[in-house]
Design a protein around this motif. Structure first.
Motif, PDB file in Angstrom:
ATOM      1  N   GLU A   1       0.844  -1.189   0.000  1.00  0.00           N
ATOM      2  CA  GLU A   1       0.000   0.000   0.000  1.00  0.00           C
ATOM      3  C   GLU A   1       0.880   1.240   0.000  1.00  0.00           C
ATOM      4  O   GLU A   1       2.035   1.209   0.443  1.00  0.00           O
ATOM      5  CB  GLU A   1      -0.945   0.017   1.195  1.00  0.00           C
ATOM      6  N   ALA A   2       0.335   2.326  -0.494  1.00  0.00           N
ATOM      7  CA  ALA A   2       1.087   3.574  -0.592  1.00  0.00           C
ATOM      8  C   ALA A   2       0.799   4.449   0.622  1.00  0.00           C
ATOM      9  O   ALA A   2      -0.325   4.473   1.136  1.00  0.00           O
ATOM     10  CB  ALA A   2       0.713   4.313  -1.873  1.00  0.00           C
ATOM     11  N   PRO A   3       1.799   5.177   1.112  1.00  0.00           N
ATOM     12  CA  PRO A   3       1.553   6.083   2.235  1.00  0.00           C
ATOM     13  C   PRO A   3       0.716   7.268   1.786  1.00  0.00           C
ATOM     14  O   PRO A   3       0.673   7.595   0.595  1.00  0.00           O
ATOM     15  CB  PRO A   3       2.973   6.508   2.640  1.00  0.00           C
ATOM     16  N   PRO A   4       0.039   7.949   2.703  1.00  0.00           N
ATOM     17  CA  PRO A   4      -0.771   9.112   2.325  1.00  0.00           C
ATOM     18  C   PRO A   4       0.082  10.172   1.640  1.00  0.00           C
ATOM     19  O   PRO A   4       1.161  10.541   2.117  1.00  0.00           O
ATOM     20  CB  PRO A   4      -1.315   9.611   3.672  1.00  0.00           C
ATOM     21  N   ASP A   5      -0.399  10.643   0.500  1.00  0.00           N
ATOM     22  CA  ASP A   5       0.264  11.699  -0.270  1.00  0.00           C
ATOM     23  C   ASP A   5       1.685  11.324  -0.665  1.00  0.00           C
ATOM     24  O   ASP A   5       2.509  12.200  -0.977  1.00  0.00           O
ATOM     25  CB  ASP A   5       0.281  13.010   0.515  1.00  0.00           C
ATOM     26  N   LEU A   6       1.999  10.027  -0.647  1.00  0.00           N
ATOM     27  CA  LEU A   6       3.332   9.533  -1.014  1.00  0.00           C
ATOM     28  C   LEU A   6       4.442  10.182  -0.183  1.00  0.00           C
ATOM     29  O   LEU A   6       5.555  10.419  -0.665  1.00  0.00           O
ATOM     30  CB  LEU A   6       3.608   9.758  -2.498  1.00  0.00           C
TER      31      LEU A   6
ATOM     32  N   VAL B   1      14.274  10.133   2.111  1.00  0.00           N
ATOM     33  CA  VAL B   1      13.663   9.323   1.056  1.00  0.00           C
ATOM     34  C   VAL B   1      12.486  10.093   0.463  1.00  0.00           C
ATOM     35  O   VAL B   1      11.654  10.627   1.202  1.00  0.00           O
ATOM     36  CB  VAL B   1      13.192   7.961   1.595  1.00  0.00           C
ATOM     37  N   VAL B   2      12.447  10.131  -0.858  1.00  0.00           N
ATOM     38  CA  VAL B   2      11.378  10.845  -1.556  1.00  0.00           C
ATOM     39  C   VAL B   2      10.692   9.873  -2.508  1.00  0.00           C
ATOM     40  O   VAL B   2      11.352   9.213  -3.323  1.00  0.00           O
ATOM     41  CB  VAL B   2      11.920  12.047  -2.349  1.00  0.00           C
ATOM     42  N   TYR B   3       9.353   9.771  -2.394  1.00  0.00           N
ATOM     43  CA  TYR B   3       8.568   8.967  -3.321  1.00  0.00           C
ATOM     44  C   TYR B   3       8.057   9.870  -4.451  1.00  0.00           C
ATOM     45  O   TYR B   3       7.548  10.965  -4.210  1.00  0.00           O
ATOM     46  CB  TYR B   3       7.382   8.311  -2.616  1.00  0.00           C
TER      47      TYR B   3
END
Length: 241
Positions: free
Chosen positions: A76-81, A123-125
């Motif tokens: 699953e993706a974190p909120p707002d990446l 870390v940047v998504y």
């Protein structure tokens, strides 16, 4: 590029093009700015989530070393990446001719008097790029596509056949519809007439049967003819329906 006395890091943050259920990698390049051998060690706040290769190593004087960081597949993706994971790169001078097998945890222990340089990386998504919207070949937004209607109203190119076919179908459609309605009406009338004749024949047949029962005689020729006609009419009705 971040400035440092021992190792320069490029880029200064780990970017991952985030996709669910897929391993994603990001790379760092470490540059030795000195004439000394430099040992490094990479740490992270979430070691189960990331795989670092190599996580320790030696960078030779005035040379570079690439480090690959792989993020495990995420469900699953974190909120707002937004990601809160962090990385820490530690570097320290070591003796000439040192190799990766010579690296130990004590080399990065400040309490033992070692001068350890530390660089923090975030870390940047990044969202994956969206596929371009389909655009007709040879056309531009806001302008008509090629092989279309020209300014003087003439149709040319591939569209001329399409327009002609659409024009013909539009004018033929009402005619075909009228023919179909006329055919349905004619068949309905024939069916109703056949049903009336069948009912009439049944009535005459019943009358003949009653007279036959009274007379107890042989079957008349008319009776046989009526039965044959009834069979022909019923067969005709079955074909129509």
């Amino acid at each position: 590029m971040s400035t440092a006395e021992l190792l320069s890091i490029e880029p200064h943050e780990l970017k991952f093009v985030f996709e669910l259920k897929k391993q994603i990698s990001s790379s760092l390049q470490l540059s030795n700015n000195t004439d000394s051998y430099v040992a490094f060690k990479v740490k992270t706040t979430n070691p189960k989530k990331y795989c670092v290769r190599p996580n320790t190593g030696i960078v030779l004087p005035r040379s570079t070393c690439d480090v690959i960081v792989t993020m495990q597949a995420q469900k699953e993706a974190p909120p707002d990446l937004v990601c809160k994971d962090k990385f820490l790169l530690q570097s320290v001078k070591t003796h000439d001719g040192a190799a990766a097998k010579d690296i130990s945890a004590e080399m990065f222990n400040k309490a033992l008097g070692h001068v350890v340089e530390e660089s923090k990386l975030r870390v940047v998504y990044v969202a994956p790029p969206q596929p371009p919207s389909p655009v007709a070949e040879g056309s531009e937004e806001g302008s008509p596509p090629r092989d279309s209607v020209s300014e003087n109203g003439n149709v040319h190119g591939a569209d001329s056949a399409t327009v002609a076919r659409a024009f013909t179908e539009r004018h033929e459609a009402p005619e075909k519809s009228a023919e179909a309605k006329a055919l349905i009406s004619r068949l309905t009338d024939e069916k109703n007439n056949a049903i009336q004749q069948s009912n009439k024949l049944r009535q005459e047949l019943d009358l003949l049967r009653r007279e036959s029962n009274k007379n107890r005689g042989g079957v008349s020729i008319i009776f046989v003819i009526l039965i044959g006609l009834l069979g022909i009419i019923m067969g005709y009705l079955m074909k129509k329906t």
